[in-house]
Design a protein around this motif. Sequence first.
Motif, PDB file in Angstrom:
ATOM      1  N   LEU A  55       0.864  -1.177   0.000  1.00 26.37           N
ATOM      2  CA  LEU A  55       0.000   0.000   0.000  1.00 26.37           C
ATOM      3  C   LEU A  55       0.901   1.227   0.000  1.00 26.37           C
ATOM      4  CD1 LEU A  55      -2.866   1.233   0.253  1.00 26.37           C
ATOM      5  CD2 LEU A  55      -2.545   1.159   2.738  1.00 26.37           C
ATOM      6  N   GLU A  56       0.682   2.099  -0.970  1.00 27.98           N
ATOM      7  CA  GLU A  56       1.451   3.345  -1.064  1.00 27.98           C
ATOM      8  C   GLU A  56       0.474   4.515  -1.042  1.00 27.98           C
ATOM      9  OE1 GLU A  56       3.596   2.917  -4.713  1.00 27.98           O
ATOM     10  OE2 GLU A  56       4.857   1.312  -3.915  1.00 27.98           O
ATOM     11  N   VAL A  57       0.710   5.463  -0.178  1.00 27.98           N
ATOM     12  CA  VAL A  57      -0.130   6.656  -0.085  1.00 27.98           C
ATOM     13  C   VAL A  57       0.753   7.894  -0.166  1.00 27.98           C
ATOM     14  CG1 VAL A  57      -1.950   5.535   1.241  1.00 27.98           C
ATOM     15  CG2 VAL A  57      -0.113   6.642   2.454  1.00 27.98           C
ATOM     16  N   ASP A  58       0.244   8.919  -0.799  1.00 23.10           N
ATOM     17  CA  ASP A  58       0.983  10.177  -0.920  1.00 23.10           C
ATOM     18  C   ASP A  58      -0.030  11.314  -0.968  1.00 23.10           C
ATOM     19  OD1 ASP A  58       2.928  12.071  -1.268  1.00 23.10           O
ATOM     20  OD2 ASP A  58       3.396  11.532  -3.326  1.00 23.10           O
ATOM     21  N   GLY A  59      -0.016  12.177   0.033  1.00 19.86           N
ATOM     22  CA  GLY A  59      -0.948  13.292   0.090  1.00 19.86           C
ATOM     23  C   GLY A  59      -2.355  12.876   0.483  1.00 19.86           C
ATOM     24  N   PHE A  60      -2.502  11.673   0.968  1.00 22.20           N
ATOM     25  CA  PHE A  60      -3.819  11.133   1.310  1.00 22.20           C
ATOM     26  C   PHE A  60      -4.111  11.380   2.781  1.00 22.20           C
ATOM     27  CE2 PHE A  60      -6.767   7.747   2.527  1.00 22.20           C
ATOM     28  CZ  PHE A  60      -7.717   7.834   1.513  1.00 22.20           C
ATOM     29  N   THR A  61      -5.188  12.055   3.084  1.00 19.98           N
ATOM     30  CA  THR A  61      -5.633  12.425   4.438  1.00 19.98           C
ATOM     31  C   THR A  61      -4.468  12.955   5.261  1.00 19.98           C
ATOM     32  OG1 THR A  61      -5.502  10.167   5.340  1.00 19.98           O
ATOM     33  CG2 THR A  61      -7.591  10.840   4.357  1.00 19.98           C
ATOM     34  N   SER A  62      -4.039  12.238   6.278  1.00 15.61           N
ATOM     35  CA  SER A  62      -2.984  12.753   7.162  1.00 15.61           C
ATOM     36  C   SER A  62      -1.570  12.462   6.645  1.00 15.61           C
ATOM     37  CB  SER A  62      -3.146  12.166   8.564  1.00 15.61           C
ATOM     38  OG  SER A  62      -3.070  10.757   8.524  1.00 15.61           O
ATOM     39  N   PHE A  63      -1.446  11.782   5.521  1.00  9.89           N
ATOM     40  CA  PHE A  63      -0.125  11.419   4.991  1.00  9.89           C
ATOM     41  C   PHE A  63       0.303  12.399   3.913  1.00  9.89           C
ATOM     42  CE2 PHE A  63      -1.896   7.509   6.697  1.00  9.89           C
ATOM     43  CZ  PHE A  63      -0.860   7.107   7.529  1.00  9.89           C
ATOM     44  N   ARG A  64       0.918  13.486   4.336  1.00  5.37           N
ATOM     45  CA  ARG A  64       1.354  14.519   3.385  1.00  5.37           C
ATOM     46  C   ARG A  64       2.527  14.038   2.544  1.00  5.37           C
ATOM     47  NH1 ARG A  64       0.530  18.636   7.948  1.00  5.37           N
ATOM     48  NH2 ARG A  64      -1.532  19.429   7.442  1.00  5.37           N
ATOM     49  N   GLU A  65       3.371  13.204   3.126  1.00  3.42           N
ATOM     50  CA  GLU A  65       4.520  12.671   2.407  1.00  3.42           C
ATOM     51  C   GLU A  65       4.266  11.217   2.067  1.00  3.42           C
ATOM     52  OE1 GLU A  65       8.184  13.440   4.394  1.00  3.42           O
ATOM     53  OE2 GLU A  65       7.591  15.470   4.922  1.00  3.42           O
ATOM     54  N   LYS A  66       4.977  10.723   1.061  1.00  6.63           N
ATOM     55  CA  LYS A  66       4.759   9.360   0.585  1.00  6.63           C
ATOM     56  C   LYS A  66       5.100   8.333   1.664  1.00  6.63           C
ATOM     57  CE  LYS A  66       5.486   6.340  -3.290  1.00  6.63           C
ATOM     58  NZ  LYS A  66       6.036   6.205  -4.630  1.00  6.63           N
ATOM     59  N   LEU A  67       4.213   7.358   1.798  1.00 10.19           N
ATOM     60  CA  LEU A  67       4.395   6.250   2.728  1.00 10.19           C
ATOM     61  C   LEU A  67       4.156   4.964   1.965  1.00 10.19           C
ATOM     62  CD1 LEU A  67       4.591   5.094   5.711  1.00 10.19           C
ATOM     63  CD2 LEU A  67       2.103   5.096   5.616  1.00 10.19           C
ATOM     64  N   SER A  68       5.039   4.006   2.134  1.00 11.83           N
ATOM     65  CA  SER A  68       4.904   2.717   1.471  1.00 11.83           C
ATOM     66  C   SER A  68       4.950   1.609   2.519  1.00 11.83           C
ATOM     67  CB  SER A  68       6.044   2.534   0.456  1.00 11.83           C
ATOM     68  OG  SER A  68       5.905   1.303  -0.204  1.00 11.83           O
ATOM     69  N   LEU A  69       3.911   0.777   2.525  1.00 14.17           N
ATOM     70  CA  LEU A  69       3.838  -0.352   3.452  1.00 14.17           C
ATOM     71  C   LEU A  69       3.967  -1.649   2.675  1.00 14.17           C
ATOM     72  CD1 LEU A  69       0.829   0.621   5.734  1.00 14.17           C
ATOM     73  CD2 LEU A  69       3.246   0.693   6.301  1.00 14.17           C
ATOM     74  N   ASP A  70       4.968  -2.450   3.005  1.00 15.62           N
ATOM     75  CA  ASP A  70       5.153  -3.756   2.388  1.00 15.62           C
ATOM     76  C   ASP A  70       4.512  -4.795   3.297  1.00 15.62           C
ATOM     77  OD1 ASP A  70       5.929  -6.040   1.077  1.00 15.62           O
ATOM     78  OD2 ASP A  70       8.075  -5.742   1.395  1.00 15.62           O
ATOM     79  N   LEU A  71       3.420  -5.377   2.848  1.00 11.71           N
ATOM     80  CA  LEU A  71       2.689  -6.372   3.625  1.00 11.71           C
ATOM     81  C   LEU A  71       2.870  -7.774   3.050  1.00 11.71           C
ATOM     82  CD1 LEU A  71      -0.597  -4.277   3.806  1.00 11.71           C
ATOM     83  CD2 LEU A  71       1.123  -4.486   5.594  1.00 11.71           C
ATOM     84  N   SER A  72       3.740  -7.920   2.061  1.00  7.89           N
ATOM     85  CA  SER A  72       3.845  -9.167   1.306  1.00  7.89           C
ATOM     86  C   SER A  72       4.283 -10.369   2.140  1.00  7.89           C
ATOM     87  CB  SER A  72       4.788  -8.992   0.113  1.00  7.89           C
ATOM     88  OG  SER A  72       6.083  -8.640   0.561  1.00  7.89           O
ATOM     89  N   GLY A  73       5.077 -10.173   3.148  1.00  6.38           N
ATOM     90  CA  GLY A  73       5.570 -11.301   3.929  1.00  6.38           C
ATOM     91  C   GLY A  73       4.773 -11.583   5.183  1.00  6.38           C
ATOM     92  N   LEU A  74       3.631 -10.923   5.329  1.00  4.05           N
ATOM     93  CA  LEU A  74       2.868 -11.040   6.565  1.00  4.05           C
ATOM     94  C   LEU A  74       1.620 -11.893   6.383  1.00  4.05           C
ATOM     95  CD1 LEU A  74       3.002  -7.287   7.615  1.00  4.05           C
ATOM     96  CD2 LEU A  74       4.550  -9.120   8.311  1.00  4.05           C
ATOM     97  N   ASP A  75       1.384 -12.774   7.322  1.00  4.27           N
ATOM     98  CA  ASP A  75       0.135 -13.531   7.330  1.00  4.27           C
ATOM     99  C   ASP A  75      -0.914 -12.825   8.180  1.00  4.27           C
ATOM    100  OD1 ASP A  75       0.999 -15.620   5.702  1.00  4.27           O
ATOM    101  OD2 ASP A  75       1.916 -16.665   7.390  1.00  4.27           O
ATOM    102  N   LEU A  76      -0.462 -12.108   9.185  1.00  2.00           N
ATOM    103  CA  LEU A  76      -1.347 -11.402  10.104  1.00  2.00           C
ATOM    104  C   LEU A  76      -0.623 -10.134  10.538  1.00  2.00           C
ATOM    105  CD1 LEU A  76      -3.975 -11.594  11.834  1.00  2.00           C
ATOM    106  CD2 LEU A  76      -2.585 -12.684  13.591  1.00  2.00           C
TER     107      LEU A  76
END
Length: 105
Positions: free
Chosen positions: A6-27
């Motif tokens: 999930l990558e967000v940039d300028g979305f709601t409270s995220f003014r700067e780009k944020l990238s979340l790598d969830l690929s290796g997570l089961d929970l």
Amino acid sequence: MRPLRLEVDGFTSFREKLSLDLSGLDLFAITGATGAGKSSLIDALVFALYGQVPRWGTKSVANALAPSTAEASVRLIFEAAGARYAVTRVVRRDGKGRTTTRAAA
């Protein structure tokens, strides 16, 4: 559906780009202080998939824009039924206060 990134940039409270790598997570759990953006991450995921966020109560996407930003983007990479998909949604505010949304798969 399994979110991978999930990558967000300028979305709601995220003014700067944020990238979340969830690929290796089961929970996973989203934790943090009040106002840290936990709900905004869920909003971003829902917005990427459906183009609106029911929690906002209206179909207006103006809530997607962080204060003082003219553009917000959300990109979600996910797997469903053994296939990998990516969707990107971009919200822009024009000079007249109106918002437009563009989606790309």
